[in-house]
Design an enzyme around this catalytic site. Structure first.
Site, PDB file in Angstrom:
ATOM      1  N   ASP A 263      -2.503   8.211  -1.921  1.00 40.27           N
ATOM      2  CA  ASP A 263      -3.801   8.881  -1.947  1.00 40.27           C
ATOM      3  C   ASP A 263      -4.230   9.264  -0.546  1.00 40.27           C
ATOM      4  OD1 ASP A 263      -4.364   6.392  -0.868  1.00 40.27           O
ATOM      5  OD2 ASP A 263      -6.257   6.171  -1.935  1.00 40.27           O
TER       6      ASP A 263
ATOM      7  N   GLN B 270     -11.215   7.255  -5.725  1.00 41.04           N
ATOM      8  CA  GLN B 270     -11.844   7.769  -4.505  1.00 41.04           C
ATOM      9  C   GLN B 270     -13.163   8.439  -4.885  1.00 41.04           C
ATOM     10  OE1 GLN B 270     -11.108   7.152  -1.441  1.00 41.04           O
ATOM     11  NE2 GLN B 270      -8.982   6.376  -1.540  1.00 41.04           N
TER      12      GLN B 270
ATOM     13  N   CYS C 254      -6.920 -27.718   6.638  1.00 36.45           N
ATOM     14  CA  CYS C 254      -5.823 -27.027   7.329  1.00 36.45           C
ATOM     15  C   CYS C 254      -5.387 -27.833   8.546  1.00 36.45           C
ATOM     16  CB  CYS C 254      -6.250 -25.616   7.731  1.00 36.45           C
ATOM     17  SG  CYS C 254      -7.109 -25.538   9.318  1.00 36.45           S
TER      18      CYS C 254
ATOM     19  N   CYS D 120     -12.504 -28.810   6.067  1.00 32.36           N
ATOM     20  CA  CYS D 120     -11.284 -28.020   5.886  1.00 32.36           C
ATOM     21  C   CYS D 120     -10.050 -28.906   6.045  1.00 32.36           C
ATOM     22  CB  CYS D 120     -11.249 -26.880   6.897  1.00 32.36           C
ATOM     23  SG  CYS D 120      -9.774 -25.855   6.783  1.00 32.36           S
TER      24      CYS D 120
ATOM     25  N   ASP E 101       0.861  -1.182   0.000  1.00 27.04           N
ATOM     26  CA  ASP E 101       0.000   0.000   0.000  1.00 27.04           C
ATOM     27  C   ASP E 101       0.897   1.231   0.000  1.00 27.04           C
ATOM     28  OD1 ASP E 101       0.895   0.328   2.570  1.00 27.04           O
ATOM     29  OD2 ASP E 101      -1.000  -0.179   3.522  1.00 27.04           O
ATOM     30  N   SER E 102       0.290   2.387  -0.105  1.00 27.27           N
ATOM     31  CA  SER E 102       1.085   3.609  -0.303  1.00 27.27           C
ATOM     32  C   SER E 102       1.439   4.286   1.011  1.00 27.27           C
ATOM     33  CB  SER E 102       0.282   4.591  -1.153  1.00 27.27           C
ATOM     34  OG  SER E 102      -0.838   5.049  -0.416  1.00 27.27           O
ATOM     35  N   GLY E 103       0.849   3.827   2.094  1.00 22.58           N
ATOM     36  CA  GLY E 103       1.065   4.483   3.379  1.00 22.58           C
ATOM     37  C   GLY E 103       0.008   5.522   3.697  1.00 22.58           C
TER      38      GLY E 103
ATOM     39  N   PHE F  61      -3.309   5.477   3.826  1.00 24.87           N
ATOM     40  CA  PHE F  61      -4.383   5.086   4.733  1.00 24.87           C
ATOM     41  C   PHE F  61      -3.893   5.045   6.175  1.00 24.87           C
ATOM     42  CE2 PHE F  61      -6.851   1.839   7.005  1.00 24.87           C
ATOM     43  CZ  PHE F  61      -8.137   2.334   6.840  1.00 24.87           C
TER      44      PHE F  61
ATOM     45  N   CYS G 225      -7.792 -28.064  11.574  1.00 30.02           N
ATOM     46  CA  CYS G 225      -8.956 -28.940  11.405  1.00 30.02           C
ATOM     47  C   CYS G 225      -8.541 -30.404  11.264  1.00 30.02           C
ATOM     48  CB  CYS G 225      -9.768 -28.501  10.188  1.00 30.02           C
ATOM     49  SG  CYS G 225     -10.550 -26.887  10.433  1.00 30.02           S
TER      50      CYS G 225
ATOM     51  N   ASP H  18      -7.859  -7.415  -0.150  1.00 34.63           N
ATOM     52  CA  ASP H  18      -7.003  -7.629   1.023  1.00 34.63           C
ATOM     53  C   ASP H  18      -7.814  -7.262   2.248  1.00 34.63           C
ATOM     54  OD1 ASP H  18      -6.633  -4.542   0.682  1.00 34.63           O
ATOM     55  OD2 ASP H  18      -5.791  -5.024   2.642  1.00 34.63           O
TER      56      ASP H  18
ATOM     57  N   HIS I  73      -6.016 -21.574   9.819  1.00 36.96           N
ATOM     58  CA  HIS I  73      -7.357 -21.990   9.391  1.00 36.96           C
ATOM     59  C   HIS I  73      -8.072 -20.873   8.634  1.00 36.96           C
ATOM     60  CE1 HIS I  73     -11.413 -23.515   9.302  1.00 36.96           C
ATOM     61  NE2 HIS I  73     -11.785 -22.346   9.756  1.00 36.96           N
TER      62      HIS I  73
END
Lengths: 375, 375
Positions: free
Chosen positions: B147, B190, B307, B305, B93-95, B97, B310, B267, B336
């Site tokens: 942004d 945006q 994993c 599942c 990310d750009s930082g 946020f 589980c 994400d 999990h």
């Protein structure tokens, strides 16, 4: 002795022994180090990762597990092996040590110990019979007799009375133990720093015929020299054909010295606890990864180590994780430290087997000394 | 567009797309979920464990990494992939946020943002040029334009001015980006909850020709209905042949709805953060493992599942670990949850490819409804 709970000595080098202890859940090559799995988990490790370090047996804590989630619940869930997904042998302590170090409002009498949980203040009683029953419910391959760990320092009189109580409890523990093939019970020698009391204690245990013999009440502040002296005086009083376990020990140099004095088994929180506080064991001594000198170091923790922390990461990255308090720091450093202990025990076993224990110890001392000189 | 940074659409189902995004460090099957690796680690997970959940790309945080250990240091150590031993693609990310959500004493002007670190109070400046340079030093396969994430709620005028600033910063980001084969830069739409502003923003980004298009400023409190409405109004304004990334989303149902509206990448900290707070995602809804009803439950978390949590452990054991605050609880539940997200994305991709997306969504809704009815 219990069915096919057997101990075979394959080689000896002076007092040191290379052996195999066979139990219901598998064999353990000795000298062996047992990682501590306090609350049903070796902290920050998957069981398969613990195995990968060379550990063949872990230690579980009766005190912690009886309080949470409770021995009856673990039994209903199939025992501790199934509960925590550790299919290899488990040794459980008796709860005696941690009742004294963790619980509050303790009251000791001939019957046992009444105490309040450090978690919620609830009242509980541990007697030799209850401790053995709990360890049975946990399905421990190796059950430990219930004892009182004599505090340090203690006068000869205090140590005598404490040891005598532990020996009466040991006899009751032996009596309460339910014999099953592949399961065994160890007695615990007490007697503080008094060799004559240790001799009396060892004789009392031998009279009960245990499957193995532990040495308790050491590594509690007496120092390495005193500890080794007590081992020199105690180990020869134990049956030669049974495994010997030095409880709560210890630092690598302590383990080496005890192996040279005929001890076969060890447990200690040091590698796991250190792994959660940025301390790493290496062939050149202990490293504090929070130290700024690691911040830009591309080198691995230990070039000779095959653990994931050393195979795939730089000291700089481990330093970063430790500084950030990341869970991965605990995961990687615990793994490394257990691998260090696993490699140490593997090296000791190989050296005893090949008659090169002297060289092994000299190389260990030399590498540690070079590490101190470089620091 | 940057060299062999390519996006191929393999199948479509309505607006939903099944594609492959190729980058310098490998290919990503879309729709894709990106686990968040804030400080150079997906918390409580080894990188190979992250891969095993199906994740092919992770997200790194410019804000966290620029403060600790510093972008220059990571560059000197070979870039973020080597530093954290994640050899597959990374999006940073750009930082922007996190400067707004974590830093203190922020001052925004046309040039960028001046702020104080939440760690030590030190003063730093992030501009579009500096953000892009940091992401370059981190060696991010996908760089995000710098942004301002428009707060919610915002008036139309606030949202307009914020969006216009972000678009000027996007143009500067695009200009500052160093083209290399296999590397790309995404612009971020945006405009808050105002469809007409979103249209203007999308047009402004298109004019700059980005390698992919993100939709920012959603999942910030506006609710699912509003979010889906904004997606309906925004996605058609983005180039059809470029990947679309909905930032910070989200819950499984949010992801499914966004995939159906043509989004390719996601994400969210939800699976990893939940894994550290005893929350588990299952086909039948979210489970709180601290709840006492799991204390004696021998069943696995989710029978379907694969994993480790589980495959090898009961709900009773996971409950015990959560109650004890054990690190292994975070390790197993994070694993999990990421596997749940990995399976969800795999299922969505298969359903789009086979023309059965409607069935997939109906089954998802049905299982969740049955879970709510049983709770």
């Amino acid at each position: 002795m219990s069915g096919d709970f057997t101990f075979e000595i394959l080689a000896q080098a002076g007092a040191a022994r290379r052996g195999v202890l066979s139990t219901a859940h598998g064999a353990i090559d000795t000298p062996a180090f047992m990682p501590v799995g306090t609350a049903g988990t070796v902290k920050a490790m998957l069981p398969e990762s613990v195995s990968s370090t060379g550990a063949q047996i872990i230690l579980g804590n009766t005190y912690h597990l009886m309080l949470r989630p409770g021995a009856e619940r673990i039994a209903a869930l199939g025992g501790l092996h199934d509960f925590m997904n550790w299919k290899a042998p488990i040794l459980t302590d008796s709860g005696g040590f941690q009742v004294m170090s963790l619980a509050s409002l303790r009251k000791i009498d001939e019957a046992g110990v009444t105490f309040r949980s450090h978690l919620d203040g609830s009242e509980h009683v541990l007697t030799p019979e209850r401790s053995i029953a709990i360890q049975d419910m946990l399905d421990a391959d190796i059950t430990m007799a219930f004892d009182e760990c004599t505090p340090f320092p203690a006068t000869a009189e205090q140590a005598l009375h404490s040891m005598e109580l532990s020996m009466r409890w040991a006899a009751r523990s032996r009596q309460a133990f339910r014999q099953r093939p592949g399961y065994g019970i160890f007695g615990i020698v007490q007697g503080g720093t008094y060799p004559e009391l240790r001799q009396i204690s060892a004789a009392a245990l031998r009279a009960n015929g245990f499957d193995g013999y532990a040495i308790g009440g050491l590594a509690v502040g007496e120092g390495q020299e005193t500890m080794f002296h007590i081992l020199d005086e105690t180990v020869p009083a134990l049956p030669a054909d049974r495994p010997r376990y030095l409880m709560g020990v210890g630092k690598p140099a302590d383990i080496i010295g005890a192996v040279m004095r005929g001890v076969d088994m060890f447990d200690c929180v040091l590698p796991t606890r250190s792994g959660r506080t940025a301390q790493a064991f290496t062939r050149h001594g202990t490293i504090n990864l929070r130290n700024a000198r690691h911040a830009e170091d591309k080198a691995p923790l230990d070039v000779e180590c095959a653990c994931p922390a050393c195979a795939s990461y730089s000291r700089a990255y481990l330093h970063h994780l430790c500084r950030c308090g990341e869970i991965l720091a605990s995961m990687l450093l615990t793994w490394h430290n257990l691998r260090y202990y696993g490699d140490l025990m593997r090296g000791l076993r190989a050296a005893i087997g090949s008659g090169t224990l002297g060289d092994f110890v000299a190389q260990f001392d030399d590498a540690q000394a070079r590490g101190r000189a470089a620091a």
